[in-house]
Design a protein around this motif. Structure first.
Motif, PDB file in Angstrom:
ATOM      1  N   SER A  49      57.862  86.323  28.554  1.00  0.00           N
ATOM      2  CA  SER A  49      57.411  87.528  28.521  1.00  0.00           C
ATOM      3  C   SER A  49      56.224  87.634  27.547  1.00  0.00           C
ATOM      4  O   SER A  49      55.192  88.595  27.778  1.00  0.00           O
ATOM      5  CB  SER A  49      58.425  88.510  28.219  1.00  0.00           C
ATOM      6  N   THR A  50      56.085  86.926  26.341  1.00  0.00           N
ATOM      7  CA  THR A  50      55.392  86.898  25.545  1.00  0.00           C
ATOM      8  C   THR A  50      54.702  85.595  25.075  1.00  0.00           C
ATOM      9  O   THR A  50      55.271  84.589  25.369  1.00  0.00           O
ATOM     10  CB  THR A  50      55.604  87.744  24.148  1.00  0.00           C
ATOM     11  N   PHE A  51      53.442  85.567  24.385  1.00  0.00           N
ATOM     12  CA  PHE A  51      52.986  84.393  24.129  1.00  0.00           C
ATOM     13  C   PHE A  51      52.758  84.671  22.759  1.00  0.00           C
ATOM     14  O   PHE A  51      51.573  85.284  22.380  1.00  0.00           O
ATOM     15  CB  PHE A  51      51.706  84.224  24.906  1.00  0.00           C
ATOM     16  N   GLY A  68      52.482  87.094  27.841  1.00  0.00           N
ATOM     17  CA  GLY A  68      53.167  85.867  28.450  1.00  0.00           C
ATOM     18  C   GLY A  68      52.902  85.749  29.865  1.00  0.00           C
ATOM     19  O   GLY A  68      52.651  86.726  30.619  1.00  0.00           O
TER      20      GLY A  68
END
Lengths: 306, 306
Positions: free
Chosen positions: B194-196, B205
């Motif tokens: 979901s995130t980076f 993400g």
């Protein structure tokens, strides 16, 4: 089972029965920039009979003033601002009246000018939105972009809607605000329509853009202000005590079952589905009694033509 | 309860026990462009002892060749292409070996050059991706953009991953392919993180970008190729019969519980969590037995330092 409007007798009875006519716009009055048949005449006929007409839209890219311009441009005259309820206006009212966000707080906007204008009219400053600094690099993104680190401490709410000018920077800054202060900043969605119909194609809707930052932040919006949510209906009722007292004097006219018809039904109104938008007669006839619209018609202009 | 690696005796036992060391990259070997302490020495020590080292990454913006350049640039020498498994490579292999997409079909790419390069190496043509026509108008979008209507009839699959250069046009064309042919084109995700994480911040993400087109199309990906999905692990095992025969001879080293540690555990390997990425010692100690990593350490370089 829904009653199809096919003759003058039905129209006469319908006009006798209702005092408040609430219209969705795109797919009902027009398709994009193309006015549907006999719309000005139908609206004028309703006004001549003393009916209250109200226009609702989930398209948050435009403000109420923008809508007034669009009505004029398409040859629908005499519409006033208090007859128009958009999801951008509904969201601004929500932030003001329900959240009661102090006026010295700012609102971070993922969206377009319609949202900004409505917030400004209610006395709020906005950040984000159409700020040219957010699109200076176009679609390019550098992880060390200074704006990612420069969050505005005066931001007190995050309002997200449709934007055609989306980029990674806007999405990532929105994420920072949603994660900030232990995820406590209010997260408001203008509407959550998954798609945006344009010329027979389905493009990306507000709900799909909002889903990006919702998934990334692990949050869901605290409030959804567009149809079928009743926040907008409650605002309409507050302005129209006769409808408030007796919702069955109101008819909600729209082209979408899951937003327009649900919006009317949940508000206690009767409903009229027109087939000029995205639904088909087969869909309508296949519906269970409890979700079928009260009436349906090939087009809104039939009310005038019959 | 996870065992913390704190002395030479433990390291010696660990080196005796495992023959295969699988490493996540970002957060384990480096943070962004900053090499973590004693990484080259640790990897060299493992190779000197005859261990098999393998590198896995969910970052689909880079191909395996890009990763080899990155290893070189950061001073980690002697890594070969067959030691690197990325989600872009895993996705290309999935399309080739599992989907068995004919080579005269093209793949629509929502993503960057890493994905394109891996597909090209396996003999597929791509459309979308880094095509400059998709970003000619930058973040501006016109609903009558000709590319929205010009879908390529030779496209036989849709592959979505992380792109920093996202715009409304790319998302909307991706949606057209996902809706096409009664939603029958295979929909493949490189990964759904979901995130980076970049420099202590969480940015958008791959999973959050993919969620936009998933929500708009009403579809979920038919396959997810990155960690913790076992497609990549199965490919690694296929190349390493000793690990295939006895997964307990393998140790998965990573910095994320929900991707790296799950990836190793689901593959039957033991696991080592390093605290140089996004997890904390408190998090690890609070875990239930069935999801706790086998070991944890402050950093990977401790294996060399002790």
């Amino acid at each position: 089972m829904s009653l199809k409007i096919t003759n003058k007798q039905q129209v006469t009875e319908l006009l006798d029965q209702y005092d408040y006519f609430i219209f969705d716009c795109d797919g009902v009055l027009w398709l994009g920039d193309h006015l549907l048949p006999h719309i000005p005449e139908t609206l004028q006929m309703l006004k001549d009979k003393g009916k209250t007409v109200i226009f609702v839209t989930n398209n948050s890219t435009k403000s109420r003033n923008d809508y007034l311009h669009k009505f004029e441009k398409l040859g629908i005259s005499g519409i006033t601002k208090d007859e128009v309820f958009g999801s951008s206006y509904a969201s601004a009212v929500y932030i003001d009246k329900i959240l009661q966000l102090p006026k010295d707080k700012k609102v971070w906007v993922l969206g377009e000018a319609g949202i900004e204008q409505e917030l400004h009219e209610l006395g709020y400053k906005t950040v984000g939105g159409t700020d040219p600094k957010l699109v200076e690099d176009g679609v390019k993104f550098k992880p060390d972009h200074p704006l990612i680190d420069k969050l505005d401490p005066e931001v007190g709410a995050v309002l997200c809607g449709l934007t055609f000018n989306v980029n990674y920077l806007k999405l990532s800054i929105t994420l920072q605000y949603l994660l900030q202060e232990n995820k406590s900043l209010p997260f408001i969605a203008t509407n959550i329509d998954s798609t945006f119909p344009v010329k027979g194609k389905l493009l990306i809707g507000a709900g799909s853009i909002i889903e990006t930052v919702a998934f990334a932040s692990g949050r869901q919006p605290d409030a959804i202000c567009g149809k079928p949510n009743q926040a907008m209906m409650n605002a309409i009722k507050a302005d129209n005590p006769g409808l408030q007292a007796n919702p069955k004097k109101g008819l909600m006219v729209g082209d979408r079952l899951n937003t327009d018809m649900k919006f009317g039904r949940d508000g206690g109104l009767d409903t009229l589905l027109v087939l000029t938008g995205i639904e088909t007669e087969e869909n309508v006839l296949a519906l269970a009694q409890d979700v079928a619209p009260t009436y349906y018609a090939n087009k809104l202009g039939d009310l005038y033509e019959f």
